[in-house]
Design a protein around this motif. Structure first.
Motif, PDB file in Angstrom:
ATOM      1  N   HIS A   1      52.770  36.047  32.248  1.00  0.00           N
ATOM      2  CA  HIS A   1      51.572  35.701  33.019  1.00  0.00           C
ATOM      3  C   HIS A   1      51.740  36.065  34.499  1.00  0.00           C
ATOM      4  N   LEU A   2      52.961  35.916  35.005  1.00  0.00           N
ATOM      5  CA  LEU A   2      53.193  36.311  36.404  1.00  0.00           C
ATOM      6  C   LEU A   2      52.881  37.792  36.584  1.00  0.00           C
ATOM      7  N   PHE A   3      53.223  38.603  35.576  1.00  0.00           N
ATOM      8  CA  PHE A   3      52.912  40.025  35.658  1.00  0.00           C
ATOM      9  C   PHE A   3      51.408  40.235  35.664  1.00  0.00           C
ATOM     10  N   ARG A   4      50.703  39.416  34.860  1.00  0.00           N
ATOM     11  CA  ARG A   4      49.252  39.523  34.842  1.00  0.00           C
ATOM     12  C   ARG A   4      48.673  39.131  36.207  1.00  0.00           C
ATOM     13  N   LEU A   5      49.260  38.100  36.814  1.00  0.00           N
ATOM     14  CA  LEU A   5      48.749  37.632  38.108  1.00  0.00           C
ATOM     15  C   LEU A   5      48.974  38.670  39.201  1.00  0.00           C
ATOM     16  N   GLY A   6      50.053  39.441  39.041  1.00  0.00           N
ATOM     17  CA  GLY A   6      50.257  40.579  39.930  1.00  0.00           C
ATOM     18  C   GLY A   6      50.908  40.259  41.256  1.00  0.00           C
ATOM     19  N   PRO A   7      51.263  41.328  41.993  1.00  0.00           N
ATOM     20  CA  PRO A   7      52.046  41.165  43.212  1.00  0.00           C
ATOM     21  C   PRO A   7      51.329  40.425  44.337  1.00  0.00           C
ATOM     22  N   VAL A   8      50.004  40.538  44.395  1.00  0.00           N
ATOM     23  CA  VAL A   8      49.316  39.862  45.508  1.00  0.00           C
ATOM     24  C   VAL A   8      49.397  38.350  45.308  1.00  0.00           C
ATOM     25  N   TRP A   9      49.219  37.911  44.070  1.00  0.00           N
ATOM     26  CA  TRP A   9      49.293  36.464  43.779  1.00  0.00           C
ATOM     27  C   TRP A   9      50.705  35.942  44.025  1.00  0.00           C
ATOM     28  N   ALA A  10      51.691  36.709  43.524  1.00  0.00           N
ATOM     29  CA  ALA A  10      53.080  36.243  43.605  1.00  0.00           C
ATOM     30  C   ALA A  10      53.709  36.629  44.934  1.00  0.00           C
ATOM     31  N   ALA A  11      52.897  36.641  45.988  1.00  0.00           N
ATOM     32  CA  ALA A  11      53.384  37.131  47.282  1.00  0.00           C
ATOM     33  C   ALA A  11      54.484  36.250  47.857  1.00  0.00           C
ATOM     34  N   GLN A  12      55.103  36.825  48.833  1.00  0.00           N
ATOM     35  CA  GLN A  12      56.186  36.203  49.606  1.00  0.00           C
ATOM     36  C   GLN A  12      56.148  34.676  49.690  1.00  0.00           C
TER      37      GLN A  12
ATOM     38  N   ILE B   1      50.447  27.383  36.681  1.00  0.00           N
ATOM     39  CA  ILE B   1      50.643  28.826  36.849  1.00  0.00           C
ATOM     40  C   ILE B   1      50.068  29.560  35.640  1.00  0.00           C
ATOM     41  N   LEU B   2      50.342  29.028  34.433  1.00  0.00           N
ATOM     42  CA  LEU B   2      49.861  29.703  33.225  1.00  0.00           C
ATOM     43  C   LEU B   2      48.337  29.753  33.174  1.00  0.00           C
ATOM     44  N   GLU B   3      47.691  28.793  33.858  1.00  0.00           N
ATOM     45  CA  GLU B   3      46.233  28.783  33.825  1.00  0.00           C
ATOM     46  C   GLU B   3      45.602  29.479  35.029  1.00  0.00           C
ATOM     47  N   ALA B   4      46.446  29.907  35.980  1.00  0.00           N
ATOM     48  CA  ALA B   4      45.897  30.573  37.165  1.00  0.00           C
ATOM     49  C   ALA B   4      45.207  31.864  36.748  1.00  0.00           C
ATOM     50  N   LYS B   5      44.078  32.139  37.414  1.00  0.00           N
ATOM     51  CA  LYS B   5      43.315  33.351  37.089  1.00  0.00           C
ATOM     52  C   LYS B   5      43.851  34.530  37.883  1.00  0.00           C
ATOM     53  N   PRO B   6      44.116  35.661  37.237  1.00  0.00           N
ATOM     54  CA  PRO B   6      44.598  36.826  37.978  1.00  0.00           C
ATOM     55  C   PRO B   6      43.552  37.292  38.975  1.00  0.00           C
ATOM     56  N   PRO B   7      43.979  37.592  40.216  1.00  0.00           N
ATOM     57  CA  PRO B   7      43.008  38.069  41.201  1.00  0.00           C
ATOM     58  C   PRO B   7      42.616  39.517  40.946  1.00  0.00           C
ATOM     59  N   GLY B   8      43.387  40.195  40.089  1.00  0.00           N
ATOM     60  CA  GLY B   8      43.128  41.616  39.870  1.00  0.00           C
ATOM     61  C   GLY B   8      42.664  41.887  38.457  1.00  0.00           C
ATOM     62  N   LEU B   9      42.763  43.169  38.069  1.00  0.00           N
ATOM     63  CA  LEU B   9      42.348  43.565  36.730  1.00  0.00           C
ATOM     64  C   LEU B   9      43.522  43.403  35.774  1.00  0.00           C
ATOM     65  N   VAL B  10      43.238  43.000  34.556  1.00  0.00           N
ATOM     66  CA  VAL B  10      44.306  42.743  33.595  1.00  0.00           C
ATOM     67  C   VAL B  10      44.011  43.489  32.313  1.00  0.00           C
ATOM     68  N   GLN B  11      45.073  43.972  31.719  1.00  0.00           N
ATOM     69  CA  GLN B  11      44.907  44.628  30.436  1.00  0.00           C
ATOM     70  C   GLN B  11      45.789  43.890  29.459  1.00  0.00           C
ATOM     71  N   ASP B  12      45.212  43.433  28.369  1.00  0.00           N
ATOM     72  CA  ASP B  12      46.025  42.597  27.498  1.00  0.00           C
ATOM     73  C   ASP B  12      46.947  43.377  26.577  1.00  0.00           C
ATOM     74  N   ASP B  13      46.518  44.582  26.206  1.00  0.00           N
ATOM     75  CA  ASP B  13      47.408  45.335  25.316  1.00  0.00           C
ATOM     76  C   ASP B  13      48.344  46.224  26.129  1.00  0.00           C
ATOM     77  N   TRP B  14      48.977  45.629  27.133  1.00  0.00           N
ATOM     78  CA  TRP B  14      49.826  46.411  28.040  1.00  0.00           C
ATOM     79  C   TRP B  14      51.102  46.897  27.389  1.00  0.00           C
ATOM     80  N   LYS B  15      51.241  46.623  26.102  1.00  0.00           N
ATOM     81  CA  LYS B  15      52.504  47.044  25.477  1.00  0.00           C
ATOM     82  C   LYS B  15      52.477  48.503  25.021  1.00  0.00           C
TER      83      LYS B  15
ATOM     84  N   PRO C   1      41.422  50.567  31.059  1.00  0.00           N
ATOM     85  CA  PRO C   1      42.607  49.764  30.761  1.00  0.00           C
ATOM     86  C   PRO C   1      43.519  49.955  31.967  1.00  0.00           C
ATOM     87  N   ILE C   2      43.725  48.895  32.725  1.00  0.00           N
ATOM     88  CA  ILE C   2      44.267  49.072  34.080  1.00  0.00           C
ATOM     89  C   ILE C   2      45.660  49.696  34.092  1.00  0.00           C
ATOM     90  N   ASP C   3      46.467  49.433  33.077  1.00  0.00           N
ATOM     91  CA  ASP C   3      47.804  50.020  33.074  1.00  0.00           C
ATOM     92  C   ASP C   3      47.745  51.527  32.871  1.00  0.00           C
TER      93      ASP C   3
END
Ligand SMILES: Nc1ncnc2c1ncn2[C@@H]1O[C@H](COP(=O)(O)OP(=O)(O)OP(=O)(O)O)[C@@H](O)[C@H]1O
Length: 581
Positions: free
Chosen positions: A96-107, A310-324, A408-410
């Motif tokens: 989920h942290l990956f889904r939330l992305g770098p801006v959310w998980a900032a410094q 954290i698990l319920e936080a909404k990603p601020p960016g675009l998310v692709q679920d089949d990122w595998k 698909p954002i990835d």
């Protein structure tokens, strides 16, 4: 706590098994007390010889051994269950942290995140493996004992009916106080972790400004606050166990007195009285255990609250679920892409003023657009939007006419190479770090990219060449070396779209100059956006967009913009006096 229990669904068989084993052990306990009372009754009152009680002694022995084995089994299953839930939760958290992305998980929240993902999840162990099974047992075992006592002595059953709810009422009352104390303790621990990380990362700055002692004291204050919060939770826990103990002992004493009185007046046979006296403390035992497991597991519950947040936080960016399906789209790398911003507006928070206002901008294949503007103008935010780390609040970004939110954002990110001011080097060899851009690149391709980026010569001079370990626990690199690795990595990626966020801004002119060839090759024929301060970079661009306060205020070539008395001219004069002369 409800969410945590829901989390247990995956391991409900194991949970049922621990409760089943615990309950069996509880029933065996009644049998054990029954046999003990029978033996004592036979030996002391009826003066039975050893051979007569021998079979009962064997049964008693068997029961004690079986209960020992069951207790071991219970712990083993519970531990297994806890490990599974923890592993699953940690994996979900990381995904989920990956889904939330770098801006959310900032410094700003990194220390707290490390604390939650590592210590927080570990602290769940006690809650999962001990408190949860105990919760079921502390209902089932007292109920079984109560049922048994009811068949033997109604008065004791009545005393138990009065005592148990009282104890439970106090447990809930103290539990509430404990929860708030534990939540404070957790916040203090997170603060401590965050400050420690801050201290480690800022060590050079602190040394340079001679501020080490101040910050050590600042850390000390967080440490002291944590100590106080811990003492508070401990006080509540001790109070709780004192009260539980007191109530359980008082109730047992009342039962003992009523039994004694009736025994003396011959209204109750010794066997029944003794059996009930043996069972009464066992009736309270699961409740007392629940009390202490509650306090031991509370930190885990508090941490779990944060984990679910954290698990319920909404990603601020675009998310692709089949990122595998990572390598599926590698074939369309040669295509070229036109990027269009259409009335794009963005605010970091609905309550905050937008930092990007109604931006319209087009960059075509083979074109290099330079973004310039004062600090805080929104240049980096624009790049984050383009990478899908953030989603426009209004308007849209079109890629070859198709909205980025439909991509698909990835798949889009695979077509974009990014060079930032600071590049992260992962723990691993030089080769691993380079191949990250294209895992199936041949050794020749990697070496060729490193040569173009002027990285090959110093890589081969490292102790183990391309196999030298870098990153955490590995070999240290200079800023220039890291950026050259980054250029090599981007070259390997061979992406049709390139974004540069001043990758050479903090390097010396000579290093920057050696990187020019690699960067030029990286940009040739692609769709490029460069955030630029240096005049040399800006001059190479086909077009310059000047940003201020989240808007594009001027656009054109260097010559065009110099011709008007605008912001660009002012900026140039301020920044680049030295360079121009
Ligand atoms: N995560 C965030 N939450 C809220 N505001 C933010 C966040 N990140 C940046 N901002 C704000 O957005 C505005 C634009 O920031 P941005 O980093 O895009 O500017 P910039 O032009 O790249 O600046 P610089 O040249 O200094 O890097 C600034 O006012 C900044 O304070």
């Amino acid at each position: 706590m409800k969410r945590l229990v829901r989390q247990m669904r995956a391991v409900r068989v194991l949970l049922a098994a621990t409760v089943g084993v615990g309950l069996t052990s509880g029933v065996l306990l009644i049998l054990q007390a029954y046999h003990l009372a029978r033996i004592v009754n036979a030996v002391f009152l009826e003066h039975a010889p050893l051979h007569q009680v021998k079979p009962w002694l064997w049964i008693l022995f068997g029961l004690i051994i079986t209960r020992g084995v069951l207790s071991w089994l219970n712990q083993a299953i519970a531990a297994h269950m806890a490990v599974r839930v923890k592993t699953d939760l940690r994996q979900r958290l990381i995904a989920h942290l990956f889904r939330l992305g770098p801006v959310w998980a900032a410094q700003e929240r990194r220390g707290e995140l490390v604390n939650t993902a590592m210590i927080g999840i570990e602290q769940l162990e006690t809650f999962l493996s001990r408190y949860l099974p105990q919760m079921a047992l502390s209902a089932l075992i007292p109920l079984s004992i109560f049922g048994f006592v009811l068949t033997r002595d109604a008065l004791t059953a009545f005393i138990l009916t009065v005592a148990a709810p009282l104890i439970i009422f106090f447990m809930i009352l103290i539990g509430k106080a404990a929860e708030s104390a534990s939540s404070r303790q957790w916040q203090q621990l997170s603060l401590l972790a965050a400050r420690f990380l801050d201290l480690l990362e800022g060590m050079t700055t602190l040394k340079v400004f001679g501020r080490s002692r101040d910050r050590a004291e600042w850390m000390g204050r967080a440490s002291e606050a944590y100590r106080l919060a811990t003492m508070r939770t401990l006080r509540v826990a001790f109070l709780s166990s004192f009260l539980l103990e007191l109530f359980a002992t008082l109730s047992t004493a009342v039962v003992a007195v009523t039994l004694g009185l009736r025994l003396v007046s011959d209204r109750l046979p010794f066997f029944t009285a003794f059996l009930i006296l043996l069972l009464t403390p066992e009736f309270f035992q699961p409740l007392r255990a629940l009390g202490s497991e509650f306090h031991a597991g509370l930190n885990g519950v508090t941490a779990a609250g944060r984990i679910f947040e954290i698990l319920e936080a909404k990603p601020p960016g675009l998310v692709q679920d089949d990122w595998k399906n990572e390598d599926q789209y590698g074939d369309s790398q040669d295509q070229s892409y036109t990027i269009e911003f259409v009335h794009v507006t963005f605010a970091y928070d609905p309550g905050l003023p937008p930092v990007i206002h109604d931006i319209n901008l087009t960059v075509r294949p083979g074109e290099t657009l330079a973004l310039v503007g004062p600090s805080g103008a929104g240049k980096s935010t624009l790049l984050d939007l383009l990478q899908g780390f953030l989603r426009p609040t209004a308007g849209e970004i079109l890629i070859n006419g198709q909205s980025l939110s439909d991509w698909p954002i990835d798949e889009w990110r695979r077509r974009v190479a990014v060079l930032r001011q600071h590049t992260h080097i992962f723990a691993g060899t030089v080769m691993d770090n380079l191949r990250m851009a294209r895992p199936n690149a041949s050794e020749e391709e990697v070496v060729s990219a490193a040569r173009t980026a002027k990285a090959h010569d110093w890589i081969v001079s490292l102790p183990k060449g391309y196999d030298t370990l870098l990153g955490e626990g590995g070999y240290g690199l200079s800023g220039g070396q890291i950026q050259r690795l980054a250029v090599a990595r981007a070259l390997l990626k061979d992406a049709p779209v390139v974004l540069l966020d001043e990758p050479t801004a903090h390097l010396d002119p000579e290093t920057e100059w050696t990187m020019q060839e690699g960067i030029a090759q990286l940009l040739a024929g692609r769709t490029v956006i460069v955030v630029a301060h240096r005049l040399s970079t800006v001059k190479q661009a086909n077009r310059i967009a000047v940003m201020e306060g989240g808007k594009i205020v001027e656009q054109g070539s260097h010559t065009d913009l110099m011709a008007v008395q605008g912001i660009y001219r002012r900026l140039r004069a301020a920044y680049a006096g030295g360079e121009e002369s």
